[in-house]
Design a protein around this motif. Sequence first.
Motif, PDB file in Angstrom:
ATOM      1  N   LEU A   1       3.849   5.753  -5.516  1.00 39.42           N
ATOM      2  CA  LEU A   1       3.748   5.869  -6.975  1.00 39.42           C
ATOM      3  C   LEU A   1       2.651   6.857  -7.349  1.00 39.42           C
ATOM      4  N   VAL A   2       1.503   6.736  -6.704  1.00 37.28           N
ATOM      5  CA  VAL A   2       0.387   7.654  -6.976  1.00 37.28           C
ATOM      6  C   VAL A   2       0.825   9.093  -6.719  1.00 37.28           C
ATOM      7  N   HIS A   3       1.481   9.314  -5.586  1.00 34.55           N
ATOM      8  CA  HIS A   3       1.942  10.664  -5.241  1.00 34.55           C
ATOM      9  C   HIS A   3       2.886  11.208  -6.317  1.00 34.55           C
TER      10      HIS A   3
ATOM     11  N   LYS B   1       0.841  -1.205   0.000  1.00 35.43           N
ATOM     12  CA  LYS B   1       0.000   0.000   0.000  1.00 35.43           C
ATOM     13  C   LYS B   1       0.871   1.247   0.000  1.00 35.43           C
ATOM     14  N   ASP B   2       1.928   1.219   0.812  1.00 32.11           N
ATOM     15  CA  ASP B   2       2.836   2.365   0.878  1.00 32.11           C
ATOM     16  C   ASP B   2       3.514   2.592  -0.469  1.00 32.11           C
TER      17      ASP B   2
ATOM     18  N   GLU C   1      -3.630  12.194   0.839  1.00 35.46           N
ATOM     19  CA  GLU C   1      -4.586  12.014  -0.256  1.00 35.46           C
ATOM     20  C   GLU C   1      -4.206  10.812  -1.134  1.00 35.46           C
ATOM     21  N   SER C   2      -2.923  10.577  -1.325  1.00 35.55           N
ATOM     22  CA  SER C   2      -2.481   9.422  -2.121  1.00 35.55           C
ATOM     23  C   SER C   2      -2.837   8.112  -1.428  1.00 35.55           C
ATOM     24  N   TYR C   3      -2.706   8.071  -0.100  1.00 36.87           N
ATOM     25  CA  TYR C   3      -3.107   6.877   0.650  1.00 36.87           C
ATOM     26  C   TYR C   3      -4.622   6.660   0.542  1.00 36.87           C
TER      27      TYR C   3
END
Length: 194
Positions: free
Chosen positions: A84-86, A78-79, A146-148
């Motif tokens: 990656l999303v961030h 998840k991290d 927000e990415s999490y």
Amino acid sequence: MKRGKAWVMALLCGTFFFAGHADAATIHTVKRGDTLWKIAKQYGVPLKQLKQKNRKGDLLYPGEQLVIPDAGITAAEKDLLARLVHAEAKGEPYAGKVAVATVVLNRVDHPDFPDTIRDVIYERSGGHYAFTPVANGTINEPADRESYRAVEEALAFRGLGNGSLYFYNPKTAKSNWLRSRPVTVVIGNHVFAK
């Protein structure tokens, strides 16, 4: 008479064994205002899987107990996905962040890609990494809240989307092959495709 007692004891022991087994699972007691979507997001599990595990339609009743399925994703995964999303979607709308995470999960579930989040993110093809943040090192920067949240939503959404396997910024993408893929949605500066 002994045989009857043995049967009763076996039944009782079996009941306790199964009750103990049920306690090992995560159980959610439905509260007023809960929805299956909210519960799936809260636990980071696919909505589809939550419904299947509990043989549920869309109706919930306060006090009802739901078994929460194992999401099959570790905290470390998840991290990594949130980082990656961030790095990929910094400055993009929240929906775009969810869509980036969804692309990774869709790849994990697709037979043409690796089977783990880590392997999808670090995949190399033709000597290049699939994701720019891996190549430039920004994957190592911490993710924001927000990415999490976007990762949790993508996990809840898993298996319900339009099957996006790729995304790119049309202003910077140079691959004609990527541009030839069927577009599924455009969010912010990213085009998503399959």
